[in-house]
Design an enzyme around this catalytic site. Sequence first.
Site, PDB file in Angstrom:
ATOM      1  N   GLY A  48      44.457  43.134  29.862  1.00 34.05           N
ATOM      2  CA  GLY A  48      44.454  42.546  31.191  1.00 34.05           C
ATOM      3  C   GLY A  48      43.245  41.648  31.344  1.00 34.05           C
ATOM      4  O   GLY A  48      42.539  41.338  30.386  1.00 34.05           O
ATOM      5  N   GLY A  49      43.000  41.230  32.576  1.00 32.34           N
ATOM      6  CA  GLY A  49      41.885  40.348  32.830  1.00 32.34           C
ATOM      7  C   GLY A  49      40.549  41.047  32.842  1.00 32.34           C
ATOM      8  O   GLY A  49      39.506  40.391  32.878  1.00 32.34           O
ATOM      9  N   GLY A  51      40.048  44.347  30.903  1.00 32.09           N
ATOM     10  CA  GLY A  51      39.837  45.193  29.739  1.00 32.09           C
ATOM     11  C   GLY A  51      41.130  45.401  28.972  1.00 32.09           C
ATOM     12  O   GLY A  51      42.119  44.687  29.165  1.00 32.09           O
ATOM     13  N   ASP A 179      47.866  47.345  45.952  1.00 38.43           N
ATOM     14  CA  ASP A 179      48.448  46.492  44.901  1.00 38.43           C
ATOM     15  C   ASP A 179      49.736  47.106  44.366  1.00 38.43           C
ATOM     16  O   ASP A 179      49.904  47.279  43.148  1.00 38.43           O
ATOM     17  CB  ASP A 179      47.439  46.289  43.768  1.00 38.43           C
ATOM     18  CG  ASP A 179      47.826  45.125  42.855  1.00 38.43           C
ATOM     19  OD1 ASP A 179      48.610  44.268  43.299  1.00 38.43           O
ATOM     20  OD2 ASP A 179      47.341  45.086  41.710  1.00 38.43           O
TER      21      ASP A 179
END
Length: 541
Positions: A48-49, A51, A179
């Site tokens: 992901g952005g 890790g 989210d």
Amino acid sequence: MAPRRMEEIPVKRMPALGCRLASRLPRGEILTDITQNKWRLGDAIGCGGFGDIYLASDDLTKPVGYNSKYVIKIEPHNNGPLFVEMNVYIRALRKPMIESWCKSQGKRRVGVPTYEGSGSHVYQGERYRFLVIPRYAGDVGKLFIAHGRKLSTKIVNSLAVQMLDSLEYVHSQGYAHADVKGSNILLANNSLGLEIEKTKAFLVDYGLAYRFRTGTGAHKPFLHDERRAHEGTMEFTSRDAHHGTHSRRGDLETLGYNLLQWLCGKLPWENEEGGLSPTVNPEDIHVQKEIFFSDVLLSMQQCFSGKNKAPDNLTEYFQYISRLGFESKPNYSYLRSLFWKGSQLEENILAYVNGGISNENFFCIKLDNRPYLRERKPCRPVNGDVRITRNAQPIIPKKVLEFSWEEVLARHPDKLAKISVHPPPSPLTPPPSPPPIQKTPSLPTYAMLNVLQKMKERQTGICRHKTTSKSSDNELKPKWMTPAMEEIAQLRKRSLELIAQSRKSGSDNSRRLTRSRSATLKRLESNSLAKLDAKKRKTFA
């Protein structure tokens, strides 16, 4: 089907804004969590952005296979989302806490992951933060794409009920997920067959979780925060999140957008093929969501235009959210009943809606047409022979109240005047204005009259003296003079009187005022003034 190796997946690693990606950890690396439990790393299965995600196992004697039961999320210490997620897991997602809540609610399970371990690890001089959670299969986002961007009503209803259970638990711990989306809803198995609606779903990824309760248990107020405005995934961001704040109704709204996308294929503010343009303005998306909730019925008809009729349960779901307050506690039981098929509660949906929204209290409804749900009353014997049961209570006719002028006129006039003649206020009409305040009491007492007289005299400047035996000097002297200043003033007054007396005596005599006599008078006046000045300097020294 086992997932492919990370090297085989053509995914470019892109760091999030303000973050950086760390180097890959080697297979077989041993990590030690805060409870001194050791974990062996396997292959990386996701990125992901912030890790990467690795397969993991607590068995250190053999390599980690693709059938491992755990995964580890790893990111550099400088990044922040995993730090937030670790705190949420430690505070709210430990296994004893989840089991205790399920027992209190009478549920067998709830779709949230459990906390398995966390800690820090140093590799090649760089510090990493890691979190251990159970491993699940594919996510609903991939399932949505695999089914041609359309899910069946049965699957959507099953996911809706499970996610409402998950959100109810997360909210009970004082957190909002913030989210909710298909890629954050994982399934227990990777089957894409007809039994997919029976698969257990789990709500994961708490990197954007928001604590909506303060330390005292109160709900945080609604505040616009530019730093967190438009946070989350833009397609599903709630109206509150566009302002930079989160609440329970925001999570329910975000879940509703997912349900609508799964049934329609796309949301009203998405492109024809789905998704948003990279240059889209977040404020424009916010405006379209406000328009959607301004008329839910019309918006749902436009979403399902040319297709099947808009589902009544989803329409009622959005209407309920539009009436829900920012700090109000949702009625999760009613919302679940909207998606239960064949449930006995479906015929009593209107009874749940009646009364609107509950605030921090569970929404309880009495259904009088169900004898087994009536209020429990104690049994009482009649004449000691016949036993009256709860379901066979005697019907007592209500006493008909008749109007009588004699009873009205017999009442005390003061009590009769206190009876309100105004109808009860309705939410559409403002409350009645208060009666005018009287300037003076109708029947003042003697003490009140005395106080009023003193206030009047004080306002007009009249000062009453208690004693009249004071001298004229004391009455005329200024109140600001000290005793020393009064003594000096008296000396000055006497000297002036002596000079005036000498001048008067000189004028009375027929003698002519010579130069010697004038010099004598001036010398006397100067001597008196010098004594007065010396006395004054001595006093103020």
